[in-house]
Write an enzyme that holds these catalytic residues in place. Structure first.
Site, mmCIF file in Angstrom:
data_model
loop_
_atom_site.group_PDB
_atom_site.id
_atom_site.type_symbol
_atom_site.label_atom_id
_atom_site.label_comp_id
_atom_site.label_asym_id
_atom_site.label_seq_id
_atom_site.Cartn_x
_atom_site.Cartn_y
_atom_site.Cartn_z
ATOM 1 N N GLY A 156 0.851 -1.195 0.000
ATOM 2 C CA GLY A 156 0.000 0.000 0.000
ATOM 3 C C GLY A 156 0.879 1.235 0.000
ATOM 4 O O GLY A 156 2.045 1.179 -0.424
ATOM 5 N N ARG A 157 0.321 2.341 0.517
ATOM 6 C CA ARG A 157 1.042 3.609 0.457
ATOM 7 C C ARG A 157 2.362 3.563 1.212
ATOM 8 O O ARG A 157 3.387 4.050 0.733
ATOM 9 C CB ARG A 157 0.152 4.727 1.013
ATOM 10 C CG ARG A 157 -1.012 5.042 0.108
ATOM 11 C CD ARG A 157 -2.105 5.776 0.836
ATOM 12 N NE ARG A 157 -2.839 4.872 1.720
ATOM 13 C CZ ARG A 157 -4.132 4.979 2.009
ATOM 14 N NH1 ARG A 157 -4.827 5.957 1.512
ATOM 15 N NH2 ARG A 157 -4.725 4.122 2.818
ATOM 16 N N ILE A 158 2.353 2.957 2.415
ATOM 17 C CA ILE A 158 3.589 2.926 3.214
ATOM 18 C C ILE A 158 4.605 1.974 2.571
ATOM 19 O O ILE A 158 5.799 2.283 2.495
ATOM 20 C CB ILE A 158 3.289 2.551 4.682
ATOM 21 C CG1 ILE A 158 2.347 3.594 5.311
ATOM 22 C CG2 ILE A 158 4.581 2.471 5.499
ATOM 23 C CD1 ILE A 158 1.802 3.236 6.690
ATOM 24 N N ARG A 179 -1.827 -8.465 -2.353
ATOM 25 C CA ARG A 179 -3.055 -9.066 -2.894
ATOM 26 C C ARG A 179 -3.224 -8.719 -4.364
ATOM 27 O O ARG A 179 -3.581 -9.532 -5.183
ATOM 28 C CB ARG A 179 -4.279 -8.535 -2.126
ATOM 29 C CG ARG A 179 -4.673 -9.404 -0.966
ATOM 30 C CD ARG A 179 -5.816 -8.791 -0.243
ATOM 31 N NE ARG A 179 -5.531 -7.371 0.042
ATOM 32 C CZ ARG A 179 -6.220 -6.635 0.885
ATOM 33 N NH1 ARG A 179 -7.226 -7.142 1.521
ATOM 34 N NH2 ARG A 179 -5.922 -5.362 1.115
ATOM 35 N N ILE A 238 6.474 -3.172 10.929
ATOM 36 C CA ILE A 238 5.948 -1.861 11.350
ATOM 37 C C ILE A 238 4.442 -1.833 11.110
ATOM 38 O O ILE A 238 3.832 -0.765 11.143
ATOM 39 C CB ILE A 238 6.616 -0.682 10.597
ATOM 40 C CG1 ILE A 238 6.501 -0.857 9.074
ATOM 41 C CG2 ILE A 238 8.044 -0.497 11.025
ATOM 42 C CD1 ILE A 238 6.780 0.418 8.298
ATOM 43 N N ALA A 239 3.846 -3.017 10.854
ATOM 44 C CA ALA A 239 2.433 -3.039 10.473
ATOM 45 C C ALA A 239 1.535 -3.183 11.696
ATOM 46 O O ALA A 239 0.995 -2.185 12.199
ATOM 47 C CB ALA A 239 2.205 -4.166 9.474
ATOM 48 N N ARG A 240 1.353 -4.392 12.167
ATOM 49 C CA ARG A 240 0.517 -4.658 13.343
ATOM 50 C C ARG A 240 1.023 -5.900 14.032
ATOM 51 O O ARG A 240 1.490 -6.836 13.360
ATOM 52 C CB ARG A 240 -0.943 -4.930 12.924
ATOM 53 C CG ARG A 240 -1.814 -3.707 12.768
ATOM 54 C CD ARG A 240 -2.141 -3.044 14.123
ATOM 55 N NE ARG A 240 -2.968 -1.862 13.957
ATOM 56 C CZ ARG A 240 -2.534 -0.640 13.676
ATOM 57 N NH1 ARG A 240 -1.245 -0.414 13.531
ATOM 58 N NH2 ARG A 240 -3.364 0.362 13.546
ATOM 59 N N GLU A 269 0.467 -5.880 22.657
ATOM 60 C CA GLU A 269 0.919 -4.562 23.115
ATOM 61 C C GLU A 269 0.076 -4.064 24.277
ATOM 62 O O GLU A 269 -1.141 -4.228 24.247
ATOM 63 C CB GLU A 269 0.781 -3.552 21.969
ATOM 64 C CG GLU A 269 1.819 -3.716 20.927
ATOM 65 C CD GLU A 269 1.553 -2.810 19.710
ATOM 66 O OE1 GLU A 269 0.928 -1.748 19.860
ATOM 67 O OE2 GLU A 269 1.972 -3.203 18.623
ATOM 68 N N HIS A 287 5.818 0.961 19.276
ATOM 69 C CA HIS A 287 4.788 1.417 18.325
ATOM 70 C C HIS A 287 4.899 2.930 18.075
ATOM 71 O O HIS A 287 3.977 3.699 18.354
ATOM 72 C CB HIS A 287 3.384 1.050 18.845
ATOM 73 C CG HIS A 287 2.359 0.958 17.746
ATOM 74 N ND1 HIS A 287 1.356 0.032 17.741
ATOM 75 C CD2 HIS A 287 2.180 1.699 16.621
ATOM 76 C CE1 HIS A 287 0.598 0.196 16.665
ATOM 77 N NE2 HIS A 287 1.089 1.200 15.968
ATOM 78 N N ILE A 288 6.053 3.314 17.502
ATOM 79 C CA ILE A 288 6.315 4.738 17.273
ATOM 80 C C ILE A 288 6.391 5.075 15.783
ATOM 81 O O ILE A 288 6.919 6.128 15.408
ATOM 82 C CB ILE A 288 7.618 5.210 17.977
ATOM 83 C CG1 ILE A 288 8.827 4.363 17.531
ATOM 84 C CG2 ILE A 288 7.457 5.171 19.493
ATOM 85 C CD1 ILE A 288 10.176 4.960 17.918
ATOM 86 N N GLY A 289 5.863 4.200 14.939
ATOM 87 C CA GLY A 289 5.967 4.407 13.488
ATOM 88 C C GLY A 289 5.583 5.802 13.029
ATOM 89 O O GLY A 289 6.279 6.414 12.219
HETATM 90 C C1 8YV Z 1 -0.813 4.969 15.665
HETATM 91 C C2 8YV Z 1 -0.863 3.251 13.748
HETATM 92 O O1 8YV Z 1 0.213 5.548 16.371
HETATM 93 O O2 8YV Z 1 -1.945 4.680 12.226
HETATM 94 C C3 8YV Z 1 -1.808 3.538 12.643
HETATM 95 O O3 8YV Z 1 -2.443 2.580 12.149
HETATM 96 O O4 8YV Z 1 -0.593 2.144 14.055
HETATM 97 C C4 8YV Z 1 -0.164 4.334 14.476
HETATM 98 O O5 8YV Z 1 0.195 5.346 13.602
HETATM 99 C C5 8YV Z 1 -1.619 4.157 16.645
HETATM 100 O O6 8YV Z 1 -2.487 3.240 16.084
HETATM 101 C C6 8YV Z 1 -2.406 5.110 17.516
HETATM 102 O O7 8YV Z 1 -3.610 5.503 16.995
#
Ligand code: 8YV
Length: 326
Positions: A156-158, A179, A238-240, A269, A287-289
């Protein structure tokens, strides 16, 4: 007409509260407590809107217990905390915060990739512990980023922003699995080639995960997938949390069936699997993305702008389901 009521599930920039106060009575979470589901439901009584973050779950039970709720605005691009079908069925609007965090999150992805490949955390801990007494030929020797093969799962975009950094900035060969295939134009911009998932796993020197968390992507990287990766490879998530089987990853890192990992997200988390805390070859961030000040502000303003639009009868900016007003 009396103002609608908006609940802020977490603390946020004062200027955002100020903006929302122009159109609604805003109920803030003063001490930024992480509420239980029961507490969230209790506080949502009498509220028509809620400002959520990725950790605030809006599911069928919440919707049933809060019949006045009409809109949930997520300050996140990911929205696996929302049960969209149930929200749609209940006539509750869902919005997210896409685009504004793409480049910042890609920057963090790249920072983690570099830190992981070049063993930054491990070497810093060594230095801080006073163990650096001499130079040696293989001290913290890691793997190269420039000229290597960058694999991206989820384009996707990221994912595309990471591909551009790799191809244009570091001369990496970029392969991806997704996909759907990108348009020819986007593939050219990213200099990326679509491959099967097994080719991606087998060929990547560095594998970055940027796909959304769904039932299908749960444990997309588990023991079997880790076993297909090169023993010299690094993995970056960096996803989930939940996309990687953290227990299987801890085991792979311990046995060095892959070289190293960089993780910004975790299955439970803010709890981190103890096996990951025990191994040295992993860089861990909380989780500082998207965590740059300008980007966090842009995300919060976008979520707030959706609430303002909703309560002033204007079109939504980034809706995730049909707008029941139209
Ligand atoms: C957030 C993220 O910091 O945008 C997302 O999906 O995972 C992060 O940028 C986090 O979910 C807080 O809302």
């Amino acid at each position: 007409m009396s103002k609608p009521h908006i609940l802020m599930a977490r603390a946020v920039f004062p200027e955002v509260i100020e903006k929302l106060s122009q159109v609604a009575q805003v109920h803030v979470n003063e001490d930024d407590t992480v509420w239980s589901q029961a507490e969230l439901v209790a506080r949502l009584q009498g509220k028509q809107g809620v400002f959520t973050t990725g950790g605030d779950r809006i599911d069928q039970a919440v919707l049933k217990a809060c019949p006045e709720l009409r809109i949930c605005a997520n300050m996140a691009v990911g929205y696996n905390n929302f049960d969209i079908p149930s929200m749609t069925a209940a006539g509750v609007v869902a919005t997210n915060a896409p685009d504004v965090l793409t480049e910042t999150t890609a920057d963090l992805g790249f920072a983690l990739l570099m830190g992981t490949a070049r063993r930054l955390s491990e070497s810093e801990h060594y230095l801080r512990a006073g163990r650096w007494t001499k130079w040696s030929f293989d001290m913290f020797a890691g793997s190269d980023i420039h000229g290597s093969t960058l694999g991206i799962l989820g384009m996707g975009r990221i994912g595309q922003a990471i591909a551009r950094r790799g191809a244009l900035g570091f001369g990496m060969k970029v392969i991806y699995h997704n996909r759907s295939r990108l348009s020819q134009e986007l593939e050219q911009q990213c200099q990326a080639r679509l491959v099967s998932k097994s080719e991606l796993l087998a060929q990547a020197d560095h594998l970055v995960l940027v796909l959304p968390y769904t039932r299908e992507s749960h444990h997309a990287i588990g023991a079997a997938e880790l076993a297909q990766m090169k023993p010299t490879a690094t993995l970056v998530n960096i996803a989930r949390g939940g996309i990687v089987d953290d227990a299987a990853l801890a085991q792979a890192l311990k046995q060095r069936t892959i070289a190293a990992a960089g993780l910004d997200v975790f299955e439970e988390e803010p709890k981190v699997h103890p096996g990951l805390l025990e191994v040295p070859n992993v860089v861990l961030t909380p989780h500082i993305g998207s965590a740059s000040i300008p980007t966090r502000k842009a995300m919060a303003h976008l979520a707030a702008d959706n609430l303002v639009a909703f309560f002033t009868g204007k079109p939504l900016l980034t809706a995730l389901n049909p707008d029941p007003r139209s």
